[in-house]
Structures are given as structure tokens and as C-alpha cells.
Design a protein around this motif. Structure first.
Motif, PDB file in Angstrom:
ATOM      1  N   HIS A   7       5.859   0.046 -12.905  1.00  9.04           N
ATOM      2  CA  HIS A   7       4.915  -0.744 -12.010  1.00  9.04           C
ATOM      3  C   HIS A   7       4.719  -1.923 -12.897  1.00  9.04           C
ATOM      4  O   HIS A   7       3.328  -2.625 -12.394  1.00  9.04           O
ATOM      5  CB  HIS A   7       3.838  -0.126 -11.424  1.00  9.04           C
ATOM      6  CG  HIS A   7       4.053   0.971 -10.421  1.00  9.04           C
ATOM      7  ND1 HIS A   7       5.124   0.792  -9.089  1.00  9.04           N
ATOM      8  CD2 HIS A   7       3.814   2.082 -10.373  1.00  9.04           C
ATOM      9  CE1 HIS A   7       5.055   1.861  -8.655  1.00  9.04           C
ATOM     10  NE2 HIS A   7       4.404   2.701  -9.151  1.00  9.04           N
ATOM     11  N   ASN A  47       6.111  11.921  -8.114  1.00  8.95           N
ATOM     12  CA  ASN A  47       5.686  10.858  -8.331  1.00  8.95           C
ATOM     13  C   ASN A  47       4.710  10.170  -8.021  1.00  8.95           C
ATOM     14  O   ASN A  47       3.845   9.644  -8.455  1.00  8.95           O
ATOM     15  CB  ASN A  47       7.063   9.661  -7.847  1.00  8.95           C
ATOM     16  CG  ASN A  47       6.856   8.239  -7.909  1.00  8.95           C
ATOM     17  OD1 ASN A  47       6.168   7.789  -7.223  1.00  8.95           O
ATOM     18  ND2 ASN A  47       7.190   7.713  -9.025  1.00  8.95           N
ATOM     19  N   ASP A  51       9.054   2.277  -7.172  1.00 10.11           N
ATOM     20  CA  ASP A  51       9.157   3.835  -7.337  1.00 10.11           C
ATOM     21  C   ASP A  51      10.507   4.142  -6.605  1.00 10.11           C
ATOM     22  O   ASP A  51      11.033   5.053  -7.093  1.00 10.11           O
ATOM     23  CB  ASP A  51       8.021   4.476  -6.382  1.00 10.11           C
ATOM     24  CG  ASP A  51       6.712   4.371  -7.162  1.00 10.11           C
ATOM     25  OD1 ASP A  51       6.704   4.551  -8.261  1.00 10.11           O
ATOM     26  OD2 ASP A  51       5.582   4.135  -6.694  1.00 10.11           O
ATOM     27  N   HIS A  98       3.411   6.820 -15.106  1.00  8.68           N
ATOM     28  CA  HIS A  98       4.606   5.637 -14.942  1.00  8.68           C
ATOM     29  C   HIS A  98       4.269   4.343 -14.756  1.00  8.68           C
ATOM     30  O   HIS A  98       4.967   3.330 -14.704  1.00  8.68           O
ATOM     31  CB  HIS A  98       5.409   6.376 -13.937  1.00  8.68           C
ATOM     32  CG  HIS A  98       5.145   6.304 -12.327  1.00  8.68           C
ATOM     33  ND1 HIS A  98       4.218   6.926 -11.869  1.00  8.68           N
ATOM     34  CD2 HIS A  98       5.378   5.176 -11.498  1.00  8.68           C
ATOM     35  CE1 HIS A  98       3.930   6.835 -10.792  1.00  8.68           C
ATOM     36  NE2 HIS A  98       4.523   5.607 -10.411  1.00  8.68           N
ATOM     37  N   PHE A  99       2.764   4.193 -14.425  1.00 13.10           N
ATOM     38  CA  PHE A  99       2.304   2.927 -14.170  1.00 13.10           C
ATOM     39  C   PHE A  99       2.693   1.853 -14.951  1.00 13.10           C
ATOM     40  O   PHE A  99       3.296   0.497 -14.623  1.00 13.10           O
ATOM     41  CB  PHE A  99       0.819   3.090 -13.650  1.00 13.10           C
ATOM     42  CG  PHE A  99       0.347   3.601 -12.319  1.00 13.10           C
ATOM     43  CD1 PHE A  99       1.186   4.509 -11.683  1.00 13.10           C
ATOM     44  CD2 PHE A  99      -1.035   3.323 -11.994  1.00 13.10           C
ATOM     45  CE1 PHE A  99       0.795   4.760 -10.546  1.00 13.10           C
ATOM     46  CE2 PHE A  99      -1.298   3.757 -10.873  1.00 13.10           C
ATOM     47  CZ  PHE A  99      -0.441   4.639 -10.143  1.00 13.10           C
TER      48      PHE A  99
END
Ligand code: FES
Ligand code: FE2
Length: 328
Positions: A173, A162, A288, A168-169
């Protein structure tokens, strides 16, 4: 040799590595017990203030030494009060009376321990090298903030994967840095960026604390087994020309439970308190954590067990090198 990835903690190669096990501020006048790789260790301070580490097991009847005290410059067991000096030598067995012979098998084997970046680093065996070097720590224009240690119910393998991942931002996030960021990740070139770190450089537009979109030139890199550092140079916005370094450490308590530690260095915003400094980073870490605690088990280190795409290139390289370390 078949690689067992379901239990990397039991792999002997892990015992040659350095792990963050405590905040230095947490080891003061009393012994502290920590669990690393499924094994208990005790930390304490010798009379000169230096850190000491050993297995958290009294050689007499295996009582946890971390439940004892530090008295008269010694670590004292809570069960029969055997006392161990700063070198681990057993110097007192009260039941035998003064001057009695103490068997050499009563001494503690001392373990390698370091105080670095406000953290306690422990190597449970013979160290293969030193903890990673962060040059900004020696630069007085940078201020360091250590954000404490949190427990995540996630495997350290999934955490480093991760930390290496920016794809994945926009999703994980969305509440902090990721809102409105471009979901397309530019092609990644992985290389040795510094003696202690392998990673890649990229430019990304992310939200700052004031919800400004800020262009950041970044580099994200790993150090085996479970350390990632992320350098940011601000290329627009109020911190133009300034830098930030983030050190992210995962420590396996066991295969599927970890300590999460982060330390940051900044050469800007020196008027902010430490709490203000880290509140935003904590919020990012919490996003996360929520995601990773939903994913069970150890990340398989066999590349074929999961599907990787071009944005995963750093994680793929980290997995390849971790698998090689464990296969040795
Ligand atoms: S178990 Fe530690 S002194 Fe007996
Ligand atoms: Fe993240």
C-alpha cells in the motif's frame, strides 16, 4: 481425520456458513445466477419484494432457472416454462394442461437468504447462526456505503489472511495508506472483541487521501469463515474523534476464485458522494488484489506449511479456527 485444505469448498461445514453473493440492488425484476462453493444458485424476488434463493437447476431437465424470468409472481424456467411460487412450489406445468397433478418432487428446496448491509447473504445448507452483526448499521449518525462486488482470481483463504495483516501496508500500500508507515508491527493480543468478532486492537500512523499522516486507533477482527471488519477511530487530523467501519468479505466462487465485497460506515464527511467515499478504499483493495492474484492456490491451513511471525498472530488464530470448523 486428515484435513484437506486444497478443496475447502467441498467441505460440508462450508454449507452451514453465510456468504455474500450479490449486491441487493442487482436482484430486481429478473432472476440472478451466482456461483458459491462451486455450485450455481438462483436468486429472485417474490411478489412482496422479499428475496428467494434455490439451486439454479430446474427439477425437470436441469435448465438454469437464472436464465428464466419472474412472471405472475413466479420464477419461470426458460426451457418448458414450469413455474415456481415464492415458496418454491411448482404451480404450473404447461405441457400437462391446467389442473393436472404436479409431483411433489417438482418443488424447489428453498435456501436461507438474508438482506443485510445492502448485500445478499446466502447459506447453502442449514445455517449455523446468522451473518455477523455490525452495530453501527443501526446508528443513524453513521452512513453506509456498499462498494459493489469484484471478482478476484485469488483464494478466499488468502484474502482473509491479507485482511488480517497490517505488515504488508508499507510495501503493498505504498501508493495509498502505507507510504512512510512504520514497518514494525507492535505485539498483537488476539481476543474476543465482540460477540461476532475475534481480533486485536492497535494504533497506527497512516496516510489519508490528502497524504496527511493520521494517527488511527484501530481494531481488526474476523468472523468465520471469510469476513473481516476493521474499525478506525481517528486520533488526529481533520476527522479527530470520528469513526469508520470497514467490512471486508471474501466469497469462494471456487477454491481459487472469489468475490470481494466491502462496505463502509462513517460518521464523518457526510457531504461527500458515495463515489468519493469509496474511491480511496477501492484503490487500497486494488493494491491487495494485484498482490494476491500473483499467489496461486489455497493458503495451507496447516500452520507448519508456512512460516508465521508475531505480526501474523491474528491470521494464525483465524486459520486455527477455520481448520477446526472444517475438521468437524
Ligand atoms: S427444464 Fe425446466 S421446465 Fe423443463
Ligand atoms: Fe491490504
Amino acid at each position: 481425520m486428515e484435513l484437506r485444505t486444497d478443496s475447502f469448498c467441498s467441505n460440508p461445514a462450508m454449507r452451514t456458513q453465510w456468504f455474500v453473493v450479490a449486491d441487493v440492488a442487482d436482484v430486481a425484476d429478473s432472476p440472478v445466477g451466482v456461483t458459491l462453493l462451486g455450485t450455481r444458485f438462483v436468486l429472485w424476488r417474490s411478489p412482496d419484494g422479499s428475496l428467494r434463493a434455490a439451486h439454479d437447476r430446474c427439477p425437470h431437465r436441469e435448465a438454469p432457472l437464472s436464465d428464466g424470468t419472474v412472471a405472475g409472481g413466479c420464477l419461470v424456467c426458460p426451457y418448458h416454462a414450469w413455474a415456481f411460487d415464492a415458496d418454491g412450489a411448482c404451480v404450473a406445468v404447461p405441457s400437462s394442461g391446467p389442473g393436472a397433478m404436479i409431483p411433489s418432487s417438482a418443488h424447489l428446496a428453498m435456501l436461507a437468504v438474508r438482506e443485510l448491509y445492502g448485500l445478499v447473504w446466502l447459506c447453502p445448507g442449514t445455517p449455523d447462526g446468522e451473518p455477523p452483526e455490525i452495530p453501527q448499521d443501526r446508528d443513524p449518525s453513521f452512513r453506509r456505503v456498499t462498494a459493489g462486488i469484484d471478482t478476484w482470481h485469488a483464494s478466499s483463504t488468502r484474502m482473509v489472511d491479507n485482511f488480517c495483516d497490517v505488515a504488508h501496508f508499507p510495501y503493498v500500500h505504498a501508493g495509498t495508506i502505507g507510504a512512510d508507515t512504520d514497518p514494525v508491527v507492535a505485539p498483537i493480543t488476539v481476543k474476543q472483541l465482540e460477540p461476532d468478532f475475534i481480533g486485536y486492537e492497535y494504533t497506527v500512523d497512516v496516510h489519508d487521501e490528502q497524504a496527511n499522516i493520521v494517527r488511527q486507533r484501530m481494531s481488526t477482527a474476523f468472523h468465520l469463515p471469510f469476513v473481516v471488519r476493521s474499525n478506525t477511530c481517528f486520533e488526529s487530523g481533520p476527522r479527530l474523534g470520528h469513526d469508520r467501519v470497514l467490512l471486508l468479505c471474501a466469497t469462494p466462487i471456487d477454491d481459487v476464485t472469489s468475490m470481494f465485497t466491502f462496505v463502509s460506515w462513517r460518521n464523518h464527511d457526510h457531504d461527500l458522494s458515495s463515489e468519493e467515499f469509496i474511491a480511496f478504499d477501492r484503490a487500497i483493495g486494488a493494491e491487495d488484489k494485484t498482490m494476491l492474484e500473483r499467489i496461486e492456490g489455497v493458503l495451507p491451513l496447516e500452520q507448519s506449511a508456512t512460516v508465521s511471525v508475531r505480526s501474523d498472530r491474528l491470521s494464525v488464530e483465524w486459520r486455527r479456527r477455520l481448520a477446526a470448523l472444517l475438521a468437524n
